[in-house]
Design an enzyme around this catalytic site. Structure first.
Site, short mmCIF file in Angstrom:
data_model
loop_
_atom_site.label_atom_id
_atom_site.label_comp_id
_atom_site.label_asym_id
_atom_site.label_seq_id
_atom_site.Cartn_x
_atom_site.Cartn_y
_atom_site.Cartn_z
N THR A 189 0.88 -1.17 0.00
CA THR A 189 0.00 0.00 0.00
C THR A 189 0.91 1.22 0.00
OG1 THR A 189 -0.01 0.18 2.38
CG2 THR A 189 -1.72 -1.18 1.41
N GLU A 334 -5.54 -4.16 -0.64
CA GLU A 334 -5.84 -5.33 0.20
C GLU A 334 -6.92 -6.22 -0.40
OE1 GLU A 334 -5.45 -2.23 1.13
OE2 GLU A 334 -4.48 -2.05 3.10
N LYS A 445 -15.18 16.59 10.67
CA LYS A 445 -16.09 16.45 11.81
C LYS A 445 -16.42 17.83 12.37
CE LYS A 445 -14.45 11.85 12.62
NZ LYS A 445 -13.10 11.33 12.71
P1 ADP Z 1 -3.15 3.34 -1.51
O1 ADP Z 1 -3.33 4.37 -2.60
O2 ADP Z 1 -3.47 3.82 -0.14
O3 ADP Z 1 -1.97 2.48 -1.65
P2 ADP Z 1 -5.28 1.78 -2.56
O4 ADP Z 1 -5.02 2.15 -3.97
O5 ADP Z 1 -5.44 0.41 -2.18
O6 ADP Z 1 -4.19 2.28 -1.67
O7 ADP Z 1 -6.45 2.68 -2.04
C1 ADP Z 1 -7.66 2.17 -1.59
C2 ADP Z 1 -8.55 3.29 -1.15
O8 ADP Z 1 -8.81 4.19 -2.23
C3 ADP Z 1 -9.91 2.83 -0.72
O9 ADP Z 1 -9.90 2.35 0.60
C4 ADP Z 1 -10.72 4.11 -0.88
O10 ADP Z 1 -10.54 4.98 0.22
C5 ADP Z 1 -10.10 4.75 -2.08
N1 ADP Z 1 -10.90 4.45 -3.27
C6 ADP Z 1 -10.67 3.53 -4.21
N2 ADP Z 1 -11.61 3.59 -5.18
C7 ADP Z 1 -12.46 4.57 -4.84
C8 ADP Z 1 -13.65 5.13 -5.41
N3 ADP Z 1 -14.14 4.70 -6.56
N4 ADP Z 1 -14.26 6.13 -4.75
C9 ADP Z 1 -13.77 6.60 -3.59
N5 ADP Z 1 -12.66 6.13 -3.00
C10 ADP Z 1 -12.01 5.13 -3.62
#
Ligand code: ADP
Length: 548
Positions: A189, A334, A445
């Site tokens: 991640t 994940e 918030k």
């Molecule tokens: P990172 O960029 O943190 O390595 P990921 O690419 O796995 O990790 O990111 C996952 C997160 O991206 C999700 O938990 C969510 O918050 C956000 N996310 C992914 N797709 C969408 C979507 N279509 N709309 C809103 N948020 C999204």
């Protein structure tokens, strides 16, 4: 006592079977790559499968054995694809590293993953020259190019040439079969909080995910498609496309490092791309280029957008101006990554176009294989009424149950089952359409009430003068937090903070309207192209809201 057992063949789900299938049934279907070297390279599934076998032989010759990690620092391209299959298919583990991370993070990840081989594109030669002394576990550095492009001199010890390694082999290699739960690849991640954490995928999880993501109500890939993943192969395996494309036998087009609007547009047109996938920010560049040059697409029909919320204004532009259907999807590292996809049911035909579009703007329904719930702060399930919003949890065979090298479980136990907490806050309606309100750490918030930063950004993005917008929480003496909107204007567009605030009137409850707007020339993005809220909050920590 088991009941009657099924009497079907025991065939482990192997990643290698995907490319073998493509080679046998779609052997002459093309794989086109715009290379880091600058030119266009053409191959097909038959040749790619042969070279993946040769690479498997070469990796064995380098001394790699089951479970060893083969890391990549590479753009989307055919050699990267060969490593996906050559490494995973021979029981090694393909570890894709995001080259946009800070160099110290890259070194940290390579060490954490215990990478034995590091394959990298020409672009990253200077980076690896700097990092090599700190990459203690890496025994072999492989430059993903041919002899002609190898540097005459380098500080990297014993640097190897990818083409020479591959071409030295004869391809006389049979893909082995082994336990389908064996690790196939690792992706970290991007670690917006703390150190990055690794998700270890298996052959089984990857093949099941490939099946599910190719379904019509999922990404909907077919043999007749020409698929260009803009999403990088280091961002959750390009959302699984390098696996689902050979599964259906489509043509694959790789953009390499050439991700600007002009290069992408030209590749889309030259290769007759029908389908693509990427995070919202990459479409900003392509749309701006096409608009400025009054261009249309001749073959591009559909794109998946996910990774962060797709602003409805972007969906409208792609659909109304360019005739490109936007498929909004949600997932995470994940989850391999696909969780939900927004595709309508037939009963929604009865809705008026606006109501239909509102549904498509949500993150969508789960694909079979993933289950989800929303929970309150005491882990009690909340109703699916489209109103109640809570912590989104998921389970399924392509969802992690622990992080690599971490003791302790990230899972929560509800109703006698384990669930993975996504860190997202969402609603789910009676038809199962999930909508993300926010990442839990990004919600604003205000006096005990929550304001969705995504809602505010979506409204701002609908204003014709706004290129990009981010809503963040800003300290407030009375309300604890209030929304501050950070905006990048479109080139040559003019709008004042007052006018933009006026644009929110009637589009959202009055108390949710941002307290202030600041204009900036650029919004920071993470290594996966998302708005870096943490950094923005830091940047505007001292910002005084009007009246405070
Ligand atoms: P990172 O960029 O943190 O390595 P990921 O690419 O796995 O990790 O990111 C996952 C997160 O991206 C999700 O938990 C969510 O918050 C956000 N996310 C992914 N797709 C969408 C979507 N279509 N709309 C809103 N948020 C999204």
């Amino acid at each position: 006592m088991p009941g009657l057992m099924g009497q079907m063949m025991q065939m482990p789900l192997m990643i290698s079977s995907l490319i073998v299938h493509a080679a046998r049934h779609f052997g002459d279907t093309e794989i086109v790559s715009k290379r880091a070297e600058g030119d266009i390279h053409r191959t097909d599934w038959k040749a790619a499968e042969l070279r993946a076998r040769k690479l498997a032989q070469a990796l064995a010759r380098l001394g790699c054995g089951p479970g060893d990690r083969v890391a990549t620092l590479a753009w989307n391209g055919y050699r990267h694809l060969e490593i996906y299959y050559g490494a995973s298919g021979s029981q090694l583990v393909c570890h894709t590293i995001n080259p946009r991370l800070f160099p110290e993070q890259i070194a940290w990840i390579a060490n954490d993953a215990d990478d034995k081989v590091l394959c990298f594109d020409l672009t990253f030669l200077p980076l690896i020259e700097k990092l090599a002394p700190g990459l203690k576990t890496v025994k072999h550095f492989v430059l993903m190019t041919d002899r002609a492009h190898m540097p005459a001199q380098t500080g990297i010890p014993n640097l190897r040439c990818y083409e020479e390694l591959v071409e030295a082999e004869n391809g006389d290699y049979a893909w082995p079969e082994f336990d389908e739960n064996t690790a196939s690849s690792i992706c970290y991640t991007s670690g917006t909080t703390g150190n990055p954490k690794g998700a270890v995928y298996s052959h089984r999880s990857t093949v099941l995910h490939a099946y599910a993501s190719a379904l019509p109500d999922s990404l909907g890939c077919a043999a007749r498609d020409v698929i260009l993943p803009v999403v990088p192969m280091f961002h959750v395996n390009a959302w699984g496309l390098p696996y689902s494309v050979p599964l259906v036998g489509a043509k694959l087009v790789f953009p390499g490092p050439h991700l600007d609007g002009k290069s992408l547009y030209e590749l889309f047109e030259e290769e007759k791309v029908t389908f693509s996938a990427g995070v919202p920010t990459v479409w900003l560049g392509l749309i701006t280029y096409a608009q400025q040059n009054k261009l249309k697409f001749s073959s591009f029909k559909r794109t998946v957008i996910g990774g962060s919320a797709c602003p409805p204004a972007m969906m409208h532009t792609l659909e109304d101006e360019f005739g490109v259907e936007v498929i909004h999807a949600w997932g995470m590292t994940e989850m391999s990554p696909i969780g939900t996809v927004s595709k309508l049911k037939s009963k929604h035909d009865a809705l008026d176009p606006q109501a239909r579009h509102k549904l498509l703007e949500k993150q969508g329904r789960v694909v079979y294989g993933v289950d989800m719930m929303i929970l309150d702060d005491n882990d009690k399930p909340l109703p699916w009424d489209g109103q109640a919003s809570g912590n989104l949890v998921v389970r399924g065979p392509w969802v992690i149950d622990r992080y690599f090298q971490h003791s302790g479980s990230p899972l929560v136990r509800v109703d006698g089952r384990d669930w993975f907490p996504t860190g997202d806050v969402a609603t789910i309606d009676a038809d199962g359409f999930m909508q993300i309100t926010d990442r839990s750490k990004d919600v604003i918030k205000s006096g005990g009430e929550w304001i969705s930063s995504i809602d505010l950004e979506n409204i701002a993005m609908a204003h014709p003068a706004v290129h990009e917008a981010a809503a963040i929480a800003c300290r407030h003496p009375k309300w604890d937090e209030r929304p501050l909107l950070v905006v990048v204007k479109k080139p040559n567009a003019e709008v004042t903070a007052q006018e933009l605030l006026g644009f929110f009137e009637g589009r959202i409850a009055k108390w949710q309207i941002p307290d202030d707007i600041v204009f900036v020339s650029e919004i920071p993005h993470t290594a996966t192209g998302k708005i870096q809220k943490l950094k923005l909050r830091e940047q505007f920590k001292e910002h005084r809201l009007p009246g405070t």
